[in-house]
Design an enzyme around this catalytic site. Structure first.
Site, PDB file in Angstrom:
ATOM      1  N   SER A  50      38.970  32.205  23.696  1.00  0.00           N
ATOM      2  CA  SER A  50      38.652  32.305  24.917  1.00  0.00           C
ATOM      3  C   SER A  50      39.038  31.114  25.750  1.00  0.00           C
ATOM      4  O   SER A  50      39.330  29.998  25.627  1.00  0.00           O
ATOM      5  CB  SER A  50      36.790  32.142  25.294  1.00  0.00           C
ATOM      6  OG  SER A  50      36.677  32.181  26.424  1.00  0.00           O
ATOM      7  N   TYR A  67      31.128  36.091  41.543  1.00  0.00           N
ATOM      8  CA  TYR A  67      32.617  36.288  40.876  1.00  0.00           C
ATOM      9  C   TYR A  67      34.497  35.989  41.900  1.00  0.00           C
ATOM     10  O   TYR A  67      34.687  35.655  42.527  1.00  0.00           O
ATOM     11  CB  TYR A  67      32.727  38.179  40.978  1.00  0.00           C
ATOM     12  CG  TYR A  67      34.429  39.141  41.000  1.00  0.00           C
ATOM     13  CD1 TYR A  67      35.089  38.310  39.150  1.00  0.00           C
ATOM     14  CD2 TYR A  67      34.924  39.785  41.720  1.00  0.00           C
ATOM     15  CE1 TYR A  67      36.363  39.687  38.754  1.00  0.00           C
ATOM     16  CE2 TYR A  67      36.084  39.726  41.234  1.00  0.00           C
ATOM     17  CZ  TYR A  67      36.393  40.108  40.708  1.00  0.00           C
ATOM     18  OH  TYR A  67      37.977  40.788  40.137  1.00  0.00           O
ATOM     19  N   LYS A  84      36.458  33.473  42.577  1.00  0.00           N
ATOM     20  CA  LYS A  84      37.853  34.403  42.764  1.00  0.00           C
ATOM     21  C   LYS A  84      38.484  33.097  43.547  1.00  0.00           C
ATOM     22  O   LYS A  84      39.196  32.976  44.254  1.00  0.00           O
ATOM     23  CB  LYS A  84      37.906  35.509  42.887  1.00  0.00           C
ATOM     24  CG  LYS A  84      37.847  35.995  41.647  1.00  0.00           C
ATOM     25  CD  LYS A  84      38.906  36.547  40.940  1.00  0.00           C
ATOM     26  CE  LYS A  84      38.818  37.114  39.866  1.00  0.00           C
ATOM     27  NZ  LYS A  84      40.496  37.020  38.910  1.00  0.00           N
TER      28      LYS A  84
HETATM   29  P1  NAI Z   1      40.186  44.822  32.250  1.00  0.00           P
HETATM   30  O1  NAI Z   1      38.964  44.344  31.727  1.00  0.00           O
HETATM   31  O2  NAI Z   1      41.319  45.500  31.590  1.00  0.00           O
HETATM   32  O3  NAI Z   1      40.897  43.505  31.167  1.00  0.00           O
HETATM   33  C1  NAI Z   1      40.827  42.164  31.326  1.00  0.00           C
HETATM   34  C2  NAI Z   1      40.897  41.588  30.066  1.00  0.00           C
HETATM   35  O4  NAI Z   1      40.583  40.364  29.422  1.00  0.00           O
HETATM   36  C3  NAI Z   1      40.524  42.558  28.418  1.00  0.00           C
HETATM   37  O5  NAI Z   1      41.192  42.641  27.681  1.00  0.00           O
HETATM   38  C4  NAI Z   1      39.357  40.455  28.297  1.00  0.00           C
HETATM   39  O6  NAI Z   1      38.783  41.447  26.908  1.00  0.00           O
HETATM   40  C5  NAI Z   1      39.755  39.912  28.476  1.00  0.00           C
HETATM   41  N1  NAI Z   1      38.942  38.725  28.257  1.00  0.00           N
HETATM   42  C6  NAI Z   1      37.621  39.193  28.997  1.00  0.00           C
HETATM   43  N2  NAI Z   1      37.150  37.236  28.963  1.00  0.00           N
HETATM   44  C7  NAI Z   1      38.024  36.420  28.173  1.00  0.00           C
HETATM   45  C8  NAI Z   1      38.405  35.529  27.585  1.00  0.00           C
HETATM   46  N3  NAI Z   1      36.635  34.363  28.441  1.00  0.00           N
HETATM   47  N4  NAI Z   1      39.634  34.768  27.410  1.00  0.00           N
HETATM   48  C9  NAI Z   1      40.050  35.942  27.064  1.00  0.00           C
HETATM   49  N5  NAI Z   1      40.613  36.698  27.232  1.00  0.00           N
HETATM   50  C10 NAI Z   1      39.369  37.561  28.208  1.00  0.00           C
HETATM   51  O7  NAI Z   1      40.287  43.934  33.301  1.00  0.00           O
HETATM   52  P2  NAI Z   1      41.636  44.807  34.226  1.00  0.00           P
HETATM   53  O8  NAI Z   1      40.915  45.235  35.874  1.00  0.00           O
HETATM   54  O9  NAI Z   1      43.133  44.670  33.823  1.00  0.00           O
HETATM   55  O10 NAI Z   1      41.435  42.457  34.988  1.00  0.00           O
HETATM   56  C11 NAI Z   1      42.619  41.429  35.351  1.00  0.00           C
HETATM   57  C12 NAI Z   1      42.492  40.292  36.001  1.00  0.00           C
HETATM   58  O11 NAI Z   1      42.321  41.445  37.607  1.00  0.00           O
HETATM   59  C13 NAI Z   1      40.655  39.835  35.911  1.00  0.00           C
HETATM   60  O12 NAI Z   1      40.840  38.823  36.388  1.00  0.00           O
HETATM   61  C14 NAI Z   1      40.472  40.892  37.646  1.00  0.00           C
HETATM   62  O13 NAI Z   1      38.995  40.278  38.191  1.00  0.00           O
HETATM   63  C15 NAI Z   1      41.368  40.831  38.439  1.00  0.00           C
HETATM   64  N6  NAI Z   1      41.116  41.861  39.050  1.00  0.00           N
HETATM   65  C16 NAI Z   1      41.088  42.897  38.910  1.00  0.00           C
HETATM   66  C17 NAI Z   1      40.946  44.161  40.066  1.00  0.00           C
HETATM   67  C18 NAI Z   1      41.865  46.046  39.595  1.00  0.00           C
HETATM   68  O14 NAI Z   1      41.317  46.302  40.901  1.00  0.00           O
HETATM   69  N7  NAI Z   1      41.362  46.169  38.050  1.00  0.00           N
HETATM   70  C19 NAI Z   1      40.354  43.873  41.542  1.00  0.00           C
HETATM   71  C20 NAI Z   1      40.696  42.486  41.597  1.00  0.00           C
HETATM   72  C21 NAI Z   1      40.949  41.654  40.579  1.00  0.00           C
END
Ligand code: NAI
Length: 304
Positions: A74, A166, A170
């Protein structure tokens, strides 16, 4: 224009087992980087853990002829961040690029939000970035090269109902990025931040399905790849990106008005009278560090 390549470079992508991080990891490997695919394998709200998310991305990279290693720590603990960086150093000898991407959601409106929901979001997003960046920065400083990308959100930059935890975490990343960029400047360590909009499990229930289909993470990836390259010399910047839209956001400072002479008292009524100028963003400009704001009020300090 030369191709952007990462031959001989080592990239860490946190949360690379799914969503945006997976797309970044695959592209870094395709362009020659050795990649640490970090993923805790948690659910969308941060509960649980599994190795298969990171493993499957590593397999995919290897099948395509690339080099990658999985890490399941993590990001949210100092020990986890150190292990992630150690994984890169043990497997590939160094770290050149860190993409702070791992993330979860615990949405609640303010009056329903508990301490747990506040803390876990801050631990993963804000503390998580600190836990990974500090050990990576140490390696980058020694070698005189580093590219760090943070992931903020429009929810933080502009606000969004139900995301106080969040949004705060952020936006905290922006302050962190500013200082990492300033402290990294003389070591050629550049730190920038993206605010992506993309289809993933985090957004599947908040977007209309017809938009969801089109908001491919692949549209965010090119910006992250460029921000990680040798060719990129910017630092401290924030970029919106989604669906092929790329744009810069910034915290700006307006000239406002200098009241008084640095000695006499200023009344609340003077604030009221001058509200138009105080609240105006006319002629606002980007400020790259705290010291630059002094120019606005130094004449008052000097009694001019
Ligand atoms: P997602 O849920 O598809 O991917 C996030 C990954 O992070 C998951 O595979 C999860 O297992 C991993 N994860 C969660 N907690 C963790 C930890 N403590 N240590 C290691 N790995 C961990 O989400 P997505 O959309 O790809 O998000 C990626 C980033 O982009 C995040 O920081 C999210 O907040 C940010 N974001 C995404 C947006 C979107 O439209 N998808 C909008 C704004 C920000």
């Amino acid at each position: 224009m030369a191709d952007i390549r990462f031959d001989g470079k080592v990239a860490i992508v946190t949360g690379a087992g799914a969503g945006l991080g997976k797309v970044y990891a695959l592209e870094f490997a395709k362009r020659g980087a050795k990649v640490v695919v970090n993923d805790l394998g948690s659910s969308r709200d941060g509960s649980g853990a599994a190795h298969n998310a990171a493993d499957s991305v590593v397999d995919e990279i290897k099948k395509a002829g690339g080099e990658a290693v999985a890490n399941y720590d993590s990001v949210a603990t100092v020990q986890g961040g150190e292990n992630i960086v150690k994984t890169a150093v043990d497997a590939f000898g160094t770290v050149d690029i860190l993409i702070n991407n791992a993330g979860i959601l615990r949405d609640k409106s303010l009056l329903k939000m508990g301490e747990d929901e506040w803390d876990i979001i801050h631990n993963v997003h804000l503390k998580g970035a600190f836990c990974c960046t500090k050990p990576a920065f140490a390696v980058m400083r020694e070698k005189g090269f580093g590219r760090i990308v943070f992931t903020t959100s429009g929810a933080g930059l502009y606000g969004n109902f139900g995301q106080a935890n969040y949004a705060a975490a952020k936006t905290g990343l922006l302050g962190f990025m500013n200082v990492v960029g300033i402290e990294g400047a003389k070591y050629n360590i550049k730190a920038n931040t993206i605010a992506p909009i993309a289809a993933s499990r985090l957004t599947e229930d908040v977007m209309p399905p017809e938009f969801f289909k089109k908001l491919k993470p692949e549209f965010v990836m090119p910006l992250v790849v460029y921000l990680s390259s040798d060719q990129m010399n910017e630092t401290g910047m924030i970029f919106n990106c989604g669906a092929g839209w790329y744009s810069r956001s910034a915290i700006v400072c307006a000239p406002g008005i200098a009241l008084g002479d640095g000695n006499r008292d200023i009344t609340p009524e003077e604030i009221q009278q001058n509200w138009g100028k105080i609240a105006s963003l006319s002629d606002a400009k980007y400020i790259s560090n705290l010291g630059e704001t002094f120019a606005f009020f130094t004449p008052l300090l000097q009694g001019k």
